[in-house]
Write a protein that holds these residues in place. Structure first.
Motif, PDB file in Angstrom:
ATOM      1  N   GLY A 302     100.178  75.535  47.189  1.00 26.79           N
ATOM      2  CA  GLY A 302     100.251  74.789  48.445  1.00 26.79           C
ATOM      3  C   GLY A 302      98.880  74.450  48.992  1.00 26.79           C
ATOM      4  N   ILE A 303      97.945  75.387  48.884  1.00 23.29           N
ATOM      5  CA  ILE A 303      96.591  75.144  49.390  1.00 23.29           C
ATOM      6  C   ILE A 303      95.875  74.093  48.546  1.00 23.29           C
ATOM      7  CG2 ILE A 303      94.327  76.216  49.752  1.00 23.29           C
ATOM      8  CD1 ILE A 303      95.782  78.774  50.571  1.00 23.29           C
ATOM      9  N   VAL A 304      96.093  74.123  47.238  1.00 22.33           N
ATOM     10  CA  VAL A 304      95.509  73.095  46.367  1.00 22.33           C
ATOM     11  C   VAL A 304      96.022  71.717  46.774  1.00 22.33           C
ATOM     12  CG1 VAL A 304      95.488  72.150  44.031  1.00 22.33           C
ATOM     13  CG2 VAL A 304      95.075  74.579  44.386  1.00 22.33           C
ATOM     14  N   SER A 305      97.332  71.618  46.978  1.00 21.45           N
ATOM     15  CA  SER A 305      97.921  70.331  47.358  1.00 21.45           C
ATOM     16  C   SER A 305      97.360  69.833  48.679  1.00 21.45           C
ATOM     17  CB  SER A 305      99.444  70.472  47.451  1.00 21.45           C
ATOM     18  OG  SER A 305     100.042  69.246  47.819  1.00 21.45           O
ATOM     19  N   LEU A 306      97.261  70.735  49.666  1.00 26.99           N
ATOM     20  CA  LEU A 306      96.739  70.354  50.983  1.00 26.99           C
ATOM     21  C   LEU A 306      95.274  69.942  50.887  1.00 26.99           C
ATOM     22  CD1 LEU A 306      97.646  70.447  54.080  1.00 26.99           C
ATOM     23  CD2 LEU A 306      96.325  72.560  54.172  1.00 26.99           C
ATOM     24  N   GLY A 307      94.478  70.730  50.149  1.00 25.26           N
ATOM     25  CA  GLY A 307      93.058  70.432  50.020  1.00 25.26           C
ATOM     26  C   GLY A 307      92.797  69.113  49.321  1.00 25.26           C
ATOM     27  N   VAL A 308      93.518  68.869  48.239  1.00 27.85           N
ATOM     28  CA  VAL A 308      93.340  67.619  47.493  1.00 27.85           C
ATOM     29  C   VAL A 308      93.776  66.423  48.335  1.00 27.85           C
ATOM     30  CG1 VAL A 308      94.174  66.288  45.518  1.00 27.85           C
ATOM     31  CG2 VAL A 308      93.464  68.664  45.207  1.00 27.85           C
ATOM     32  N   SER A 309      94.873  66.580  49.075  1.00 26.37           N
ATOM     33  CA  SER A 309      95.342  65.489  49.945  1.00 26.37           C
ATOM     34  C   SER A 309      94.302  65.151  51.001  1.00 26.37           C
ATOM     35  CB  SER A 309      96.660  65.883  50.624  1.00 26.37           C
ATOM     36  OG  SER A 309      97.695  66.071  49.675  1.00 26.37           O
ATOM     37  N   ALA A 310      93.718  66.189  51.619  1.00 31.17           N
ATOM     38  CA  ALA A 310      92.689  65.967  52.634  1.00 31.17           C
ATOM     39  C   ALA A 310      91.460  65.302  52.011  1.00 31.17           C
ATOM     40  CB  ALA A 310      92.306  67.292  53.288  1.00 31.17           C
ATOM     41  N   ARG A 334      91.365  64.669  40.342  1.00 29.62           N
ATOM     42  CA  ARG A 334      90.805  65.243  39.115  1.00 29.62           C
ATOM     43  C   ARG A 334      89.439  65.886  39.396  1.00 29.62           C
ATOM     44  NH1 ARG A 334      91.159  63.637  33.345  1.00 29.62           N
ATOM     45  NH2 ARG A 334      89.323  64.479  32.316  1.00 29.62           N
ATOM     46  N   ASN A 335      88.606  65.201  40.153  1.00 32.38           N
ATOM     47  CA  ASN A 335      87.276  65.727  40.457  1.00 32.38           C
ATOM     48  C   ASN A 335      87.339  67.031  41.250  1.00 32.38           C
ATOM     49  OD1 ASN A 335      86.174  63.559  39.158  1.00 32.38           O
ATOM     50  ND2 ASN A 335      85.539  62.466  41.021  1.00 32.38           N
ATOM     51  N   ARG A 336      88.242  67.093  42.250  1.00 31.26           N
ATOM     52  CA  ARG A 336      88.349  68.306  43.058  1.00 31.26           C
ATOM     53  C   ARG A 336      88.854  69.476  42.217  1.00 31.26           C
ATOM     54  NH1 ARG A 336      84.695  67.819  45.718  1.00 31.26           N
ATOM     55  NH2 ARG A 336      85.262  69.855  46.555  1.00 31.26           N
ATOM     56  N   ILE A 337      89.895  69.261  41.426  1.00 32.38           N
ATOM     57  CA  ILE A 337      90.443  70.332  40.585  1.00 32.38           C
ATOM     58  C   ILE A 337      89.389  70.822  39.597  1.00 32.38           C
ATOM     59  CG2 ILE A 337      92.181  70.925  38.861  1.00 32.38           C
ATOM     60  CD1 ILE A 337      93.316  70.651  41.651  1.00 32.38           C
ATOM     61  N   THR A 339      86.188  70.735  39.955  1.00 37.86           N
ATOM     62  CA  THR A 339      85.198  71.498  40.724  1.00 37.86           C
ATOM     63  C   THR A 339      85.690  72.908  41.010  1.00 37.86           C
ATOM     64  OG1 THR A 339      84.315  69.499  41.771  1.00 37.86           O
ATOM     65  CG2 THR A 339      83.906  71.590  42.898  1.00 37.86           C
ATOM     66  N   TYR A 340      86.956  73.044  41.421  1.00 37.46           N
ATOM     67  CA  TYR A 340      87.502  74.367  41.727  1.00 37.46           C
ATOM     68  C   TYR A 340      87.501  75.269  40.488  1.00 37.46           C
ATOM     69  CZ  TYR A 340      89.267  71.836  45.839  1.00 37.46           C
ATOM     70  OH  TYR A 340      89.364  71.061  46.966  1.00 37.46           O
ATOM     71  N   ILE A 341      87.900  74.704  39.341  1.00 38.94           N
ATOM     72  CA  ILE A 341      87.961  75.498  38.108  1.00 38.94           C
ATOM     73  C   ILE A 341      86.567  75.939  37.674  1.00 38.94           C
ATOM     74  CG2 ILE A 341      88.517  75.422  35.647  1.00 38.94           C
ATOM     75  CD1 ILE A 341      90.854  73.550  36.380  1.00 38.94           C
ATOM     76  N   ARG A 342      85.641  75.006  37.620  1.00 38.58           N
ATOM     77  CA  ARG A 342      84.280  75.336  37.163  1.00 38.58           C
ATOM     78  C   ARG A 342      83.599  76.334  38.106  1.00 38.58           C
ATOM     79  NH1 ARG A 342      82.195  71.936  33.224  1.00 38.58           N
ATOM     80  NH2 ARG A 342      83.566  70.179  32.688  1.00 38.58           N
ATOM     81  N   SER A 343      83.746  76.118  39.420  1.00 39.35           N
ATOM     82  CA  SER A 343      83.127  77.022  40.378  1.00 39.35           C
ATOM     83  C   SER A 343      83.710  78.428  40.261  1.00 39.35           C
ATOM     84  CB  SER A 343      83.332  76.480  41.798  1.00 39.35           C
ATOM     85  OG  SER A 343      82.861  77.396  42.767  1.00 39.35           O
ATOM     86  N   SER A 344      85.033  78.519  40.127  1.00 38.23           N
ATOM     87  CA  SER A 344      85.680  79.825  40.031  1.00 38.23           C
ATOM     88  C   SER A 344      85.308  80.544  38.742  1.00 38.23           C
ATOM     89  CB  SER A 344      87.202  79.664  40.139  1.00 38.23           C
ATOM     90  OG  SER A 344      87.567  79.160  41.418  1.00 38.23           O
ATOM     91  N   LEU A 345      85.211  79.792  37.648  1.00 38.70           N
ATOM     92  CA  LEU A 345      84.815  80.402  36.381  1.00 38.70           C
ATOM     93  C   LEU A 345      83.380  80.917  36.445  1.00 38.70           C
ATOM     94  CD1 LEU A 345      86.433  78.025  33.740  1.00 38.70           C
ATOM     95  CD2 LEU A 345      87.003  80.415  34.158  1.00 38.70           C
ATOM     96  N   ARG A 346      82.486  80.129  37.033  1.00 33.96           N
ATOM     97  CA  ARG A 346      81.097  80.582  37.168  1.00 33.96           C
ATOM     98  C   ARG A 346      81.021  81.868  37.988  1.00 33.96           C
ATOM     99  NH1 ARG A 346      79.804  74.999  37.731  1.00 33.96           N
ATOM    100  NH2 ARG A 346      79.889  75.200  40.007  1.00 33.96           N
TER     101      ARG A 346
END
Length: 354
Positions: A302-310, A334-337, A339-346
């Motif tokens: 839900g937070i991913v959906s809200l964040g991407v929509s905003a 695509r860019n936001r997702i 970013t979230y994946i790369r940042s979290s992995l780092r």
């Protein structure tokens, strides 16, 4: 409205000890929407009765005039006397509150910009400052009341370029949005702060009657209601997913509005509101391994959906840089997702290497 937003009824969620045999009687429902709103806003019956009497007297002098042509705090000050209150202290507090409303609407957040040399604004500041030490006399023919009325009406009657005879005392941003937000909060059940009352449709019809005074339109309402739903989800511990998904659904209406207008004032409010929503979401998504686990994966969704929509609205409908590029050149989701994946992995690898 509740069905469209996917929200449950208060009775559908059982509280501890509220089952059969708990001894709790069925609460008495208000007989009118006005009474429901009074209860929801926690206004005592004595205060409500007092204001209603004053409004009836004000209404009696409105023959041929619309409510938006009246500065209500000014009229209430004149209609209610010290004898209408239980003691001097209560009356003084009431008078100061009304003067503070006038100060907020006419001096601090006016719809029509103030000229620093405006004599009426200087007089009103002096009156309000003096009233903090000594209450003013509010009789109809009293000199201090006539000076106050002259200053208030001079400021409230200034034109904003329209031909309307509205008095601009509560329609300046952000005062009007805050007042509208407070009204929207009445839609939540005072006994279950994560639930919206069954009578929400009727409440909304009452609230919409204030739009002409507050200068609210459907677009501002959609944005404000999105914020109220989102804020309630956060403030109540992020446990009621219905509120999160309702905010996300309401955000879809905001996205339509953002594409339909380029009003600069609306864009500022839109940008500020969505930046706050996106900032909150990204604090959880830029290192989501620390925030979520298998037990709250639906919250993450839900937070991913809200964040991407905003983010999409901010980039596609607020950003001037995006409008200079060809449509389709930027894939915001695509860019936001990514970013979230790369940042979290780092972050995860950095923590593992410590």
């Amino acid at each position: 409205m509740k069905k469209a937003l996917g929200l449950k009824s208060p009775g559908s969620k059982k509280s501890p000890g509220s089952g059969p045999g708990s001894g709790e009687g069925k609460s008495k429902r208000p007989t009118t929407v006005g009474e429901l709103m009074r209860i929801q806003m926690r206004i005592p019956e004595t205060v409500d009765s007092r204001v209603r009497r004053a409004l009836l007297r004000i209404g009696g002098g409105l023959v041929g005039r619309r409510i938006e042509s009246v500065v209500l705090p000014l009229e209430l000050l004149q209609q209610l006397k010290q004898s209408d209150f239980t003691d001097q202290q209560e009356y003084d507090a009431w008078q100061k509150r009304n003067l503070k409303v006038l100060e907020a609407g006419l001096l601090l957040h006016p719809r029509v910009s103030l000229d620093k040399s405006n004599n009426a604004s200087q007089r009103l500041r002096q009156i309000i400052h003096a009233a903090l030490d000594r209450p003013i006399e509010t009789g109809k023919n009293n000199e201090s009341m006539q000076v106050l009325r002259s200053a208030v009406m001079s400021l409230a009657s200034r034109s904003d370029g329209s031909f309307s005879d509205s008095c601009h005392w509560a329609d300046g941003i952000p005062l009007n949005l805050r007042l509208h937000e407070m009204l929207l909060e009445t839609c939540f059940d005072i006994n279950d702060e994560t639930s919206i009352v069954e009578e929400v449709d009727e409440l909304m019809e009452h609230i919409k009657k204030t739009w002409v005074v507050l200068g609210i339109n459907q677009m501002l309402h959609n944005l404000c209601f999105t914020w109220v739903l989102f804020h309630r989800f956060v403030a109540t511990g992020q446990v009621e997913m219905d509120l999160l998904y309702a905010a996300d659904g309401q955000l879809a209406e905001v996205a339509k509005d953002a594409k339909a207008t380029k009003d600069p004032d609306y864009s500022k409010i839109l940008s500020s509101t969505l930046t706050s929503v996106l900032g909150w979401a990204e604090k959880r998504l830029l290192a989501y391994h620390d925030t979520f686990d298998s037990g709250n994966i639906y919250t993450m969704q839900g937070i991913v959906s809200l964040g991407v929509s905003a983010a999409k609205i901010l980039v596609e409908d607020v950003s001037t840089e995006y409008r200079r590029k060809r449509k389709g050149e930027v894939d915001v989701a695509r860019n936001r997702i990514d970013t979230y994946i790369r940042s979290s992995l780092r972050t995860a690898f950095a923590q593992a290497s410590l």
